[in-house]
Write a protein that holds these residues in place. Structure first.
Motif, mmCIF file in Angstrom:
data_model
loop_
_atom_site.group_PDB
_atom_site.id
_atom_site.type_symbol
_atom_site.label_atom_id
_atom_site.label_comp_id
_atom_site.label_asym_id
_atom_site.label_seq_id
_atom_site.Cartn_x
_atom_site.Cartn_y
_atom_site.Cartn_z
ATOM 1 N N ARG A 69 0.827 -1.208 0.000
ATOM 2 C CA ARG A 69 0.000 0.000 0.000
ATOM 3 C C ARG A 69 0.861 1.256 0.000
ATOM 4 O O ARG A 69 0.565 2.234 -0.699
ATOM 5 C CB ARG A 69 -0.932 -0.007 1.204
ATOM 6 N N ALA A 70 1.925 1.230 0.789
ATOM 7 C CA ALA A 70 2.831 2.381 0.829
ATOM 8 C C ALA A 70 3.485 2.599 -0.528
ATOM 9 O O ALA A 70 3.593 3.740 -1.006
ATOM 10 C CB ALA A 70 3.894 2.170 1.905
ATOM 11 N N ARG A 71 3.899 1.510 -1.153
ATOM 12 C CA ARG A 71 4.542 1.644 -2.459
ATOM 13 C C ARG A 71 3.569 2.144 -3.511
ATOM 14 O O ARG A 71 3.926 2.963 -4.367
ATOM 15 C CB ARG A 71 5.135 0.293 -2.882
ATOM 16 N N LEU A 72 2.333 1.669 -3.478
ATOM 17 C CA LEU A 72 1.341 2.147 -4.430
ATOM 18 C C LEU A 72 1.045 3.627 -4.204
ATOM 19 O O LEU A 72 0.802 4.371 -5.162
ATOM 20 C CB LEU A 72 0.065 1.320 -4.318
ATOM 21 N N GLY A 73 1.078 4.069 -2.934
ATOM 22 C CA GLY A 73 0.914 5.489 -2.650
ATOM 23 C C GLY A 73 2.046 6.317 -3.240
ATOM 24 O O GLY A 73 1.813 7.390 -3.811
ATOM 25 N N VAL A 74 3.274 5.816 -3.112
ATOM 26 C CA VAL A 74 4.426 6.494 -3.697
ATOM 27 C C VAL A 74 4.289 6.551 -5.213
ATOM 28 O O VAL A 74 4.534 7.591 -5.849
ATOM 29 C CB VAL A 74 5.728 5.784 -3.296
#
Length: 214
Positions: A13-18
């Motif tokens: 999820r964090a990577r998709l946000g980035v």
């Protein structure tokens, strides 16, 4: 296996946000440019003082752009891939070798023609040299399990990008917004490509046998 997948959900999820943030920046920058694709007010505010500075007449800018040249970046890429191979993780070694070059290809053949920002006799947005440099650093930081290695690469890459940006702007190779878009595009593409690689079958079983996180 279930625990591994559950622990990976926040990370994904964090990577998709980035990736989403980087994509938004990549798309938004061209919206701020004049219709002819020339310098924006932001470009002029950054570039004009630099063009009049002494470093553009001293040969320093030529040295500053060296970290973005392929003949230096390709050996760095090979060493990074070899680092993963040395630690027994062939999947990450292959991903490290392939993903940054795939990002460069996508930028060259898709993103540059899509926006068509001309500078001199080439398409300038997003900056290809910036994409290559940032893609290699981003791929390593996403794939490495050792925090000290990630921090070291982040620090070195940040300094290299700052030097390269100064040199390319000073030599009028790129507008500042080309470099901003290149960095954002590279982060987006590499994050998504690494996420796709990690979604392939047997990734997690391979990752558990690696010593990179120890």
């Amino acid at each position: 296996m279930l625990a591994v997948r559950q622990n990976s959900i926040p990370r994904h999820r964090a990577r998709l946000g980035v990736a989403a943030t980087g994509a938004a920046v990549t798309v938004a920058v061209p919206l701020t440019l004049p219709a002819d694709g020339g310098s924006s007010s932001v470009d002029r505010a950054i570039a004009e003082p630099l063009h009049s500075a002494w470093i553009t007449r001293s040969g320093i800018c030529e040295a500053l752009v060296l970290p973005s040249n392929g003949y230096l970046l390709i050996p760095v890429l090979v060493l990074a891939s070899a680092w993963f191979a040395h630690h027994g993780d062939r999947r990450r070694a292959v991903t490290m070798a392939v993903v940054p070059e795939l990002a460069v290809a996508i930028n060259t053949w898709l993103l540059k023609p899509l926006w068509g920002r001309q500078l001199h006799d080439y398409l300038a947005y997003p900056s290809g040299h910036t994409v290559h440099l940032v893609a290699i650093a981003t791929a390593f930081m996403l794939l490495a399990g050792a925090p000290h290695a990630r921090y070291a690469v982040c620090a070195v890459a940040s300094m290299a990008l700052a030097a390269t940006a100064t040199g390319m702007i000073g030599l009028d190779y790129h507008h500042p917004t080309d470099i901003l878009g290149g960095a954002a595009a590279a982060i987006t593409m590499v994050t998504l490509l690494c996420w796709a690689a990690e979604s392939l079958p047997h990734w997690h079983s391979t990752a558990r046998t690696s010593r990179l996180g120890t």
